[in-house]
Design a protein around this motif. Structure first.
Motif, PDB file in Angstrom:
ATOM      1  N   GLY A 108      -5.571   4.867  -2.707  1.00 16.40           N
ATOM      2  CA  GLY A 108      -6.865   3.700  -1.261  1.00 16.40           C
ATOM      3  C   GLY A 108      -7.999   3.103  -2.329  1.00 16.40           C
ATOM      4  O   GLY A 108      -8.524   2.578  -1.312  1.00 16.40           O
ATOM      5  N   ASP A 144      -8.561  -0.381  -4.373  1.00 22.05           N
ATOM      6  CA  ASP A 144      -8.864  -1.644  -3.329  1.00 22.05           C
ATOM      7  C   ASP A 144      -7.655  -2.496  -5.206  1.00 22.05           C
ATOM      8  O   ASP A 144      -8.833  -2.419  -6.314  1.00 22.05           O
ATOM      9  CB  ASP A 144     -10.174  -2.710  -3.327  1.00 22.05           C
ATOM     10  CG  ASP A 144      -9.834  -4.585  -3.077  1.00 22.05           C
ATOM     11  OD1 ASP A 144      -8.370  -4.418  -3.047  1.00 22.05           O
ATOM     12  OD2 ASP A 144     -10.688  -4.799  -3.363  1.00 22.05           O
ATOM     13  N   ARG A 149       0.942  -1.619   0.037  1.00 24.91           N
ATOM     14  CA  ARG A 149      -0.149   0.022   0.381  1.00 24.91           C
ATOM     15  C   ARG A 149       1.139   1.478  -0.362  1.00 24.91           C
ATOM     16  O   ARG A 149       0.602   1.977  -0.691  1.00 24.91           O
ATOM     17  CB  ARG A 149      -0.611  -0.320   1.399  1.00 24.91           C
ATOM     18  CG  ARG A 149      -1.321  -0.886   1.540  1.00 24.91           C
ATOM     19  CD  ARG A 149      -2.573  -1.064   0.552  1.00 24.91           C
ATOM     20  NE  ARG A 149      -3.179  -0.357  -0.697  1.00 24.91           N
ATOM     21  CZ  ARG A 149      -4.286  -0.222  -1.397  1.00 24.91           C
ATOM     22  NH1 ARG A 149      -4.402  -1.522  -1.798  1.00 24.91           N
ATOM     23  NH2 ARG A 149      -5.604   0.486  -1.729  1.00 24.91           N
ATOM     24  N   SER A 150       1.931   1.178   0.501  1.00 24.62           N
ATOM     25  CA  SER A 150       3.079   2.370   0.689  1.00 24.62           C
ATOM     26  C   SER A 150       3.498   1.995  -0.312  1.00 24.62           C
ATOM     27  O   SER A 150       3.520   3.514  -0.905  1.00 24.62           O
ATOM     28  CB  SER A 150       3.367   2.545   1.512  1.00 24.62           C
ATOM     29  OG  SER A 150       4.505   1.155   1.616  1.00 24.62           O
TER      30      SER A 150
END
Length: 244
Positions: free
Chosen positions: A210, A212, A165-166
């Motif tokens: 953000g 998915d 995610r980062s």
């Protein structure tokens, strides 16, 4: 003899005739399947095939895994066996262990162009591994298409199971330096089987961090503007402006 083949993206449907022949004719087949469905398809064709998927481990650099794969394949070859080494997609695209030989196959890029209706020659395009794009400080050209591969595994050098995610946030932040927040991008993953649909997720660029996204996703960033024509170069070439 060593034959390296790409099995395509969609299970069975992308398996070219010469690839199927190579799999059937070899003494030994080593393969890497992208999922259990592909594993089953290949084992149905060659029940005696050897999977190299078990060589991946979370605590091991991928480069070491690739070296062991190549060692297994070359070991059989040196023993006088004819060997076929099969991987998903195209054997020459983001596939370090397979550049000893190339055979035709349908890559993820082929599916992306078809599913999104993209002509890469219309305005030009640039393709990068997402991690390399970031660490090499690439500056995107907003007048051409940008295709970034493996956006779910940015910064990862080991076996990957979850989206970083980062890393995805860093990519979005970097792209926002060139493109507007409202610029529409597409997160894409080619269908893995003829009974499945490709994943196509259009979104604003500022929603990417953000989102998915699938682990194997690719990011398509369309041009934001049109490159201006250079009148001096057009005169030298004797080219007239194309009416619009």
């Amino acid at each position: 003899m060593l034959t390296v083949v790409g099995t395509g993206i969609r299970c069975g449907a992308d398996l070219a005739g010469n690839v199927r022949s190579a799999l059937l004719d070899a003494d030994d087949v080593f393969f890497l399947a992208s999922d259990p469905i592909w594993d089953g398809c290949l084992r149905q064709l060659r029940p005696d095939a050897h999977s190299v998927a078990d060589l991946y481990r979370d605590d091991r650099p991928r480069r070491d895994t690739y070296e062991e794969m190549v060692g297994l394949v070359l070991g059989a070859l040196r023993a006088g066996r004819s060997v076929c080494f099969a991987i998903p997609g195209h054997p020459g695209v983001f596939a370090q262990p397979t550049h000893a030989a190339i055979r035709p196959a349908l890559s993820a890029a082929d599916h992306l162009y078809a599913d999104l209706g993209i002509d890469p020659g219309e305005a030009g395009s640039a393709n990068f591994d997402a991690t390399d794009f970031l660490v090499q400080g690439r500056i995107p050209d907003p007048t051409i298409s940008l295709i970034l591969w493996q956006i779910g595994a940015i910064g990862e050098v080991r076996n990957v199971r979850f989206v970083n995610r980062s890393g995805l946030a860093f990519l979005a932040e970097t792209l926002l330096e060139t493109f507007s927040a409202a610029h529409e991008v597409v997160v894409y993953e080619a269908a893995r089987s003829v009974i499945c649909d490709s994943i196509v997720l259009p979104m604003r660029l500022d929603a990417l961090a953000g989102a998915d996204v699938p682990l194997r996703a690719t990011l398509y960033v369309p041009p934001a503007t049109v490159a201006p024509l250079d009148p001096d170069r057009m005169r030298r070439l004797g080219v007239s402006p194309i009416p619009v």
